[in-house]
Design a protein around this motif. Structure first.
Motif, PDB file in Angstrom:
ATOM      1  N   LEU A 127      -3.293   1.056  -5.572  1.00 21.17           N
ATOM      2  CA  LEU A 127      -4.577   0.657  -6.145  1.00 21.17           C
ATOM      3  C   LEU A 127      -4.642   1.083  -7.604  1.00 21.17           C
ATOM      4  CD1 LEU A 127      -7.007   1.627  -3.232  1.00 21.17           C
ATOM      5  CD2 LEU A 127      -5.969  -0.583  -3.719  1.00 21.17           C
ATOM      6  N   VAL A 141       1.740  -4.671  -4.293  1.00 22.71           N
ATOM      7  CA  VAL A 141       2.052  -4.526  -2.868  1.00 22.71           C
ATOM      8  C   VAL A 141       3.566  -4.599  -2.679  1.00 22.71           C
ATOM      9  CG1 VAL A 141       1.701  -5.457  -0.550  1.00 22.71           C
ATOM     10  CG2 VAL A 141      -0.145  -5.597  -2.245  1.00 22.71           C
ATOM     11  N   ARG A 142       4.109  -3.656  -1.929  1.00 29.14           N
ATOM     12  CA  ARG A 142       5.543  -3.629  -1.653  1.00 29.14           C
ATOM     13  C   ARG A 142       5.796  -3.485  -0.148  1.00 29.14           C
ATOM     14  NH1 ARG A 142       8.913  -2.027  -6.191  1.00 29.14           N
ATOM     15  NH2 ARG A 142       7.639  -1.836  -8.092  1.00 29.14           N
ATOM     16  N   ARG A 143       6.916  -4.061   0.305  1.00 26.02           N
ATOM     17  CA  ARG A 143       7.404  -3.834   1.669  1.00 26.02           C
ATOM     18  C   ARG A 143       8.810  -3.272   1.572  1.00 26.02           C
ATOM     19  NH1 ARG A 143       8.436  -8.754   3.446  1.00 26.02           N
ATOM     20  NH2 ARG A 143      10.681  -8.466   3.187  1.00 26.02           N
ATOM     21  N   LEU A 190      -2.434  -7.679   6.205  1.00 30.42           N
ATOM     22  CA  LEU A 190      -2.774  -6.535   5.357  1.00 30.42           C
ATOM     23  C   LEU A 190      -4.248  -6.177   5.474  1.00 30.42           C
ATOM     24  CD1 LEU A 190      -0.742  -7.424   2.132  1.00 30.42           C
ATOM     25  CD2 LEU A 190      -0.247  -5.595   3.771  1.00 30.42           C
ATOM     26  N   GLU A 246      -0.555   3.346   2.617  1.00 28.78           N
ATOM     27  CA  GLU A 246       0.648   2.969   3.341  1.00 28.78           C
ATOM     28  C   GLU A 246       0.310   2.586   4.771  1.00 28.78           C
ATOM     29  OE1 GLU A 246       3.583   6.006   3.240  1.00 28.78           O
ATOM     30  OE2 GLU A 246       3.842   5.974   1.062  1.00 28.78           O
ATOM     31  N   LEU A 268      -7.029  -7.975  -1.598  1.00 24.73           N
ATOM     32  CA  LEU A 268      -5.599  -7.858  -1.329  1.00 24.73           C
ATOM     33  C   LEU A 268      -4.827  -9.006  -1.976  1.00 24.73           C
ATOM     34  CD1 LEU A 268      -5.886  -6.630   2.336  1.00 24.73           C
ATOM     35  CD2 LEU A 268      -4.602  -5.449   0.546  1.00 24.73           C
ATOM     36  N   ASP A 276      -1.631 -11.854   3.929  1.00 22.37           N
ATOM     37  CA  ASP A 276      -2.922 -11.320   3.491  1.00 22.37           C
ATOM     38  C   ASP A 276      -3.814 -10.965   4.678  1.00 22.37           C
ATOM     39  OD1 ASP A 276      -3.357 -13.933   4.243  1.00 22.37           O
ATOM     40  OD2 ASP A 276      -4.176 -14.583   2.324  1.00 22.37           O
ATOM     41  N   VAL A 323       0.481  -0.164  -0.810  1.00 23.79           N
ATOM     42  CA  VAL A 323      -0.450  -0.802  -1.739  1.00 23.79           C
ATOM     43  C   VAL A 323      -0.852   0.226  -2.786  1.00 23.79           C
ATOM     44  CG1 VAL A 323      -2.676  -1.935  -2.012  1.00 23.79           C
ATOM     45  CG2 VAL A 323      -1.321  -2.336   0.056  1.00 23.79           C
ATOM     46  N   LEU A 330      -4.417  -8.052  -5.514  1.00 22.43           N
ATOM     47  CA  LEU A 330      -3.414  -6.994  -5.654  1.00 22.43           C
ATOM     48  C   LEU A 330      -2.000  -7.553  -5.489  1.00 22.43           C
ATOM     49  CD1 LEU A 330      -5.260  -4.192  -3.648  1.00 22.43           C
ATOM     50  CD2 LEU A 330      -4.706  -4.119  -6.093  1.00 22.43           C
ATOM     51  N   LEU A 331      -1.837  -8.503  -4.572  1.00 22.33           N
ATOM     52  CA  LEU A 331      -0.540  -9.163  -4.419  1.00 22.33           C
ATOM     53  C   LEU A 331      -0.150  -9.876  -5.716  1.00 22.33           C
ATOM     54  CD1 LEU A 331      -1.029 -10.578  -0.820  1.00 22.33           C
ATOM     55  CD2 LEU A 331       0.915  -9.163  -1.512  1.00 22.33           C
ATOM     56  N   TYR A 385       4.589  -1.008   4.421  1.00 18.65           N
ATOM     57  CA  TYR A 385       3.868  -1.644   3.320  1.00 18.65           C
ATOM     58  C   TYR A 385       3.139  -0.584   2.501  1.00 18.65           C
ATOM     59  CZ  TYR A 385       4.780  -6.241   5.316  1.00 18.65           C
ATOM     60  OH  TYR A 385       5.387  -7.380   5.771  1.00 18.65           O
TER      61      TYR A 385
END
Length: 339
Positions: free
Chosen positions: A81, A58-60, A37, A23, A49, A34, A79, A52-53, A77
């Motif tokens: 994994l 990935v969330r906001r 991040l 986070e 990243l 990107d 992430v 992962l997107l 944000y």
């Protein structure tokens, strides 16, 4: 000097929980997502990243984000994994071009596009997966579970001759030969322009680039010694500039050390990067060269491990193997010859 099982029915097993959740609160309006991040999560590369997107990890503020090129907005944000892939490679029935094989070792002509061993993002379709199927239980555990049998490697997009161990005694013996550089290794490269003079030795220290940790670079201090002898075997095209440099060349490189990306970095440092090398091919070839690269269908660096010679670590026999470049490089060289 490296893909896949088909699933015929839907996997109904419950999704795996993320291995780790990161986070960070960002306040970087206007910056590419990107890039922002990558600065907020320094343990993750920008390429990682982006992947992962694309996976929706990935969330906001609870909103799933997928576009790395979008502008970052202030917010929290998160992430997620994914779990680490199993460490034990699985056998895969992938055809191999075997040049030599006995009870202790195997020599193959590795195609471009095949990684030597599994790594994040490339867990299947590797030489290790193929060797496990070809050699069976004899390879298991030789040199470690993750990289059984591997004593050296070629980049995924470099073709050519590789040797792998099938027994502990062969692994130890081959590892010793590579450690003391008692191995004959010659590569063929097709380059932008040609290194000058036409024959020479490149002797530098190379290591991780201070500007981009995903790249290797020639260093003024630190790193490790790297030595490459080279010979320009052929030149192609009229000089691109008044300097008299040709448009392209075929260069034979002999390794005296075996550092990561050594030939690619050394040729680039001479102003003659390998054609098709997206990482170290700074600058652009002449328009005529770009056209024939596209026509040849080259989708990788034009680098081939042509010769591998060594003394068999068990029998003491002198072995030497030589293979011609594959079709994409042969076609490119033919087209360059017409410039």
């Amino acid at each position: 000097m490296s893909d896949p099982d088909l699933i015929d029915e839907e996997d109904l097993s419950p999704p795996l929980a993320p291995a780790e959740v990161l986070e960070a609160r960002l306040d970087a309006p206007g910056v590419r997502l990107d890039k922002a991040l990558a600065e907020a999560f320094p343990t993750l590369s920008r390429a990682r990243l982006q992947a992962l997107l694309a996976e929706g990890a990935v969330r906001r503020d609870g909103l799933v984000l997928t576009a790395g090129s979008a502008k970052a907005q202030p917010g929290l944000y998160v992430v997620a994994l994914p779990p680490v892939a199993p460490a034990t490679p699985q056998p895969e029935a992938i055809p191999l071009t075997v040049l030599y094989e006995d009870a202790d070792l195997i020599v193959i002509d590795k195609p471009a596009g095949m990684a030597a061993h599994p790594a994040p993002g490339c867990e299947t379709g590797t030489l290790v997966n193929a060797l496990l199927a070809h050699c069976g239980d004899s390879l298991s555990g030789i040199g470690g579970v993750a990289r059984p049998g591997i004593v050296h490697r070629l980049d995924k997009d470099t073709s050519g001759v590789m040797v792998a161990a099938k027994t502990d005694r062969a692994h130890q013996g081959l590892s010793a030969l590579f450690a003391t550089h008692d191995i004959e290794r010659t590569y063929i490269a097709l380059t932008r322009g040609a290194p000058s003079p036409s024959r020479g030795r490149i002797e530098t220290r190379i290591g991780r680039s201070t500007g981009d940790r995903k790249k290797i670079a020639v260093l003024k201090a630190g790193g490790r010694e790297a030595i490459t002898d080279y010979v320009v075997q052929a030149i192609f095209g009229e000089p691109a500039k008044a300097s008299g440099a040709p448009l392209a060349a075929r260069v034979a490189c002999t390794l005296h050390t075996g550092r990561t990306h050594q030939i690619r970095v050394h040729l680039s440092s001479k102003g003659s990067p390998i054609l098709g090398d997206a990482t170290y091919g700074s600058g652009s070839p002449a328009a005529a060269v770009r056209a024939v690269v596209a026509e040849a269908g080259l989708a990788r660096q034009a680098l081939h491990a042509a010769v591998l010679g060594f003394v068999h670590p068990v029998t003491g026999e002198t072995l030497r193997f030589e293979t011609p470049p594959p079709a994409d490089m042969v076609r490119l060289e033919a087209l360059l010859s017409d410039l």
